[in-house]
Design an enzyme around this catalytic site. Sequence first.
Site, PDB file in Angstrom:
ATOM      1  N   HIS A   1      28.070 116.716  63.943  1.00  0.00           N
ATOM      2  CA  HIS A   1      29.005 115.781  63.313  1.00  0.00           C
ATOM      3  C   HIS A   1      30.048 116.639  62.590  1.00  0.00           C
ATOM      4  O   HIS A   1      29.750 117.774  62.183  1.00  0.00           O
ATOM      5  CB  HIS A   1      28.207 114.959  62.295  1.00  0.00           C
ATOM      6  CG  HIS A   1      28.931 113.798  61.706  1.00  0.00           C
ATOM      7  ND1 HIS A   1      29.888 113.939  60.735  1.00  0.00           N
ATOM      8  CD2 HIS A   1      28.822 112.459  61.940  1.00  0.00           C
ATOM      9  CE1 HIS A   1      30.334 112.740  60.383  1.00  0.00           C
ATOM     10  NE2 HIS A   1      29.708 111.826  61.096  1.00  0.00           N
TER      11      HIS A   1
ATOM     12  N   ASP B   1      20.616 118.911  58.902  1.00  0.00           N
ATOM     13  CA  ASP B   1      21.353 117.659  58.695  1.00  0.00           C
ATOM     14  C   ASP B   1      20.438 116.526  59.171  1.00  0.00           C
ATOM     15  O   ASP B   1      20.291 116.297  60.373  1.00  0.00           O
ATOM     16  CB  ASP B   1      22.660 117.709  59.495  1.00  0.00           C
ATOM     17  CG  ASP B   1      23.361 116.352  59.578  1.00  0.00           C
ATOM     18  OD1 ASP B   1      22.838 115.365  59.026  1.00  0.00           O
ATOM     19  OD2 ASP B   1      24.430 116.290  60.207  1.00  0.00           O
TER      20      ASP B   1
ATOM     21  N   GLN C   1      20.472 111.378  60.565  1.00  0.00           N
ATOM     22  CA  GLN C   1      19.970 110.433  61.567  1.00  0.00           C
ATOM     23  C   GLN C   1      18.450 110.504  61.731  1.00  0.00           C
ATOM     24  O   GLN C   1      17.883 109.672  62.419  1.00  0.00           O
ATOM     25  CB  GLN C   1      20.631 110.706  62.930  1.00  0.00           C
ATOM     26  CG  GLN C   1      22.132 110.497  62.959  1.00  0.00           C
ATOM     27  CD  GLN C   1      22.533 109.052  62.740  1.00  0.00           C
ATOM     28  OE1 GLN C   1      21.726 108.132  62.915  1.00  0.00           O
ATOM     29  NE2 GLN C   1      23.775 108.834  62.325  1.00  0.00           N
TER      30      GLN C   1
ATOM     31  N   LYS D   1      22.414 105.112  55.662  1.00  0.00           N
ATOM     32  CA  LYS D   1      21.870 104.953  57.016  1.00  0.00           C
ATOM     33  C   LYS D   1      20.385 104.600  56.984  1.00  0.00           C
ATOM     34  O   LYS D   1      19.754 104.432  58.022  1.00  0.00           O
ATOM     35  CB  LYS D   1      22.059 106.251  57.810  1.00  0.00           C
ATOM     36  CG  LYS D   1      23.522 106.610  58.037  1.00  0.00           C
ATOM     37  CD  LYS D   1      23.615 107.852  58.889  1.00  0.00           C
ATOM     38  CE  LYS D   1      24.970 108.525  58.794  1.00  0.00           C
ATOM     39  NZ  LYS D   1      26.077 107.732  59.308  1.00  0.00           N
TER      40      LYS D   1
ATOM     41  N   CYS E   1      32.638 110.980  65.405  1.00  0.00           N
ATOM     42  CA  CYS E   1      32.820 112.174  64.554  1.00  0.00           C
ATOM     43  C   CYS E   1      32.257 113.436  65.203  1.00  0.00           C
ATOM     44  O   CYS E   1      31.923 114.396  64.516  1.00  0.00           O
ATOM     45  CB  CYS E   1      32.213 111.975  63.167  1.00  0.00           C
ATOM     46  SG  CYS E   1      33.026 110.701  62.238  1.00  0.00           S
TER      47      CYS E   1
END
Lengths: 389, 310
Positions: free
Chosen positions: A105, A181, A184, A207, A348
């Site tokens: 991203h 990261d 998600q 999220k 993104c």
Amino acid sequence: MNNKMNGKPVVYFDSACMSLKPKQVVEAMNEYYFEYPACAGRSSHKLGEMATRKVKEARQILARFINADEREIVFTRNTTEGINLLANSLGLKDGDLVLTTDKEHNSNLIPWQRLVEKKGIRHKIVRSNDDGTFSLEKYEELIKGAKIISMVHTSNLDGTTIPVEDVIRIAHENGALVILDAAQSAPHQRIDVKNLDVDFLVFSGHKMLGPTGTGVLYGKYALLEKLEPFLVGGNTVEYSTYNGHVMLKAPEKFEAGLQDYAGIIGLAEAVKYLQEIGFEKIKEHEYSLNRYITEEIKKHSKIKIIGPEDPALRSGIISFYIDGLDMHQIALMLDEMSNVMIRAGQHCVHSWFNDKNIKNSARASLYFYNTMKEAEMFINSLNKIMKII
Amino acid sequence: MICILALIVFSVLGIFSATHREMAKEALDCVFRRITLRPCNTGFKEKIKSRLVARLLNRSVFMAKFFNRHYELVSWVFFVLMVASTFYVVKGGYNYYLYGSCNGLNQSGFCAFDPKGENNKVSEINPSCGLEVKSEKNVTLEGVDLLTLPTKNIGSKDTVVLIGCYSCDYTRKAYADIQKLVREKKTNYVFADFPVKEASNYSSELGYCVYKEYGERFWAFNDYLFTVDKVLIYQPDYVNKILENFNFDVNKVNACINDPETKQIISYQVNELKKTHLYGTPTVFINGKAFVGPKPYRVYKSTLNKFIIF
């Protein structure tokens, strides 16, 4: 979500961008605003103490959520802020090497590219295999001399998850620190930072049922203590004189200015909600929906799914495209026809699309609150659209 | 092409709605980029196309498929239709301003600005009277002798002739505007009573005699007759009282009315008026141009203006 639009139920398949919020989260935030809307950690009156206690509790809940110590939890606005904080606080110098994947991203790409320009660090990309899965071979080829491995845990582009245990082990064997990261992955799977032995981990609240503008940066305490704070000011120092100041310890030294207390408290409530459901159930449900949608989509020869064909390897994400077609059209038609809300664009991850020369993709991203009936509505509408393409 | 259409449509809708205002802005940006030979980068075209295709898809796959494949062509068709309809709307507006009807002078077709056709309504004259069937283009003053009719402001360069009847609603509606026009523009003015709702020519004879005996004092009397009860106006007893109120000699006026010469003159007047081919009242001639039905005041005035509005 009970809302109907134009007399039709809403099918929300854009949870990779923003999840829906349970009532409990909103109520917890309201409770802060209605009952103890005071400064936490500063004021010693009753309302101030109440706010301080709730924020502390929230930090503990978040720490338990990823099996960390509460001192290792830094509240941020989102994943992007967490990565920027690290990129600017790690003290990287000219020639230091940072590795990322090819599906990052922009949040985990631009901060490093800026450091390439400003400080002369080196940035290399580990290319995925042809099916979109992570290539450990290529990773091992590039890791020599790397200082930072900053990688997306689960890709928002195609839902693939990297073999994180191997990535971290190999990084540590080579003396590199690992930033994960987890924007998600945290909403969809159990993460144990101790077990993973990850150095830093960042994720967003919005999220994973939490409020917008909330996020977490986890760091091993010893490492956090060594980091220079990125933003300084109120709440980050023990005291100051006209000539100097003494910084607080982590995590406070990273949390400059008044925090989003309602958001933090709401985020803790979201975590409690997720834990009550359980990640096993969430994963199983998402897989069954993804399997059905994947099987149906594969019936259309024109549609190409990004990432592995096996839905088990794509979390709750189905990202697809049709050669020569702007996928915004598909997303808009689904929305107009049957209130099926998916996202279209480059998500993104412009770099990946530009590299592959693919215009964009449509992405359906699922969560535990989606139903099989909704999946069928999505497929029915998509089938109708495919008749005219 | 769809951007131009959308710009116009959303600009109009944007007057009432903020959402459409934003879309109009996007459309404007798109149009601007296209006329500067750059691609439209807002995704606006796709947005509009997709929404339209989706709506069609809910109704007919065939239609949606056709539109999706040929939407540029369809956009052109709609653009041409929009240009044509804009032309007709502007033309209609122009006609309405000048003639009180979107379709042109004395044309009674549907007009959105005057949906009930009020500006063209007339008290119709019974065709059995020997008049021709309604046809605006035949109405003319050519060859018609108006010399025996009440006249004022003789010598003016402009002439207004009003043919009406005292008891007709539409004449009453136009009457005040005609008086105002004559007063403001100081035109030569001829008034003719055409007895539409009367079995005899009594009201015409009455007007003729008052004008003959009292000259300029007739005009105040005439104004008054257009304000009194439409039924009583044909009853001699009631008329006699009005004559008394105006200090006219009742016997003298009645003697004139009963004079065979008067009957002959009025009969001549009616026959002359029939030569105009009029089919209803009011019919107004301004410098020979016929206006059938009660038009808005600006219509009468703009005919006499040097330029349209002044």
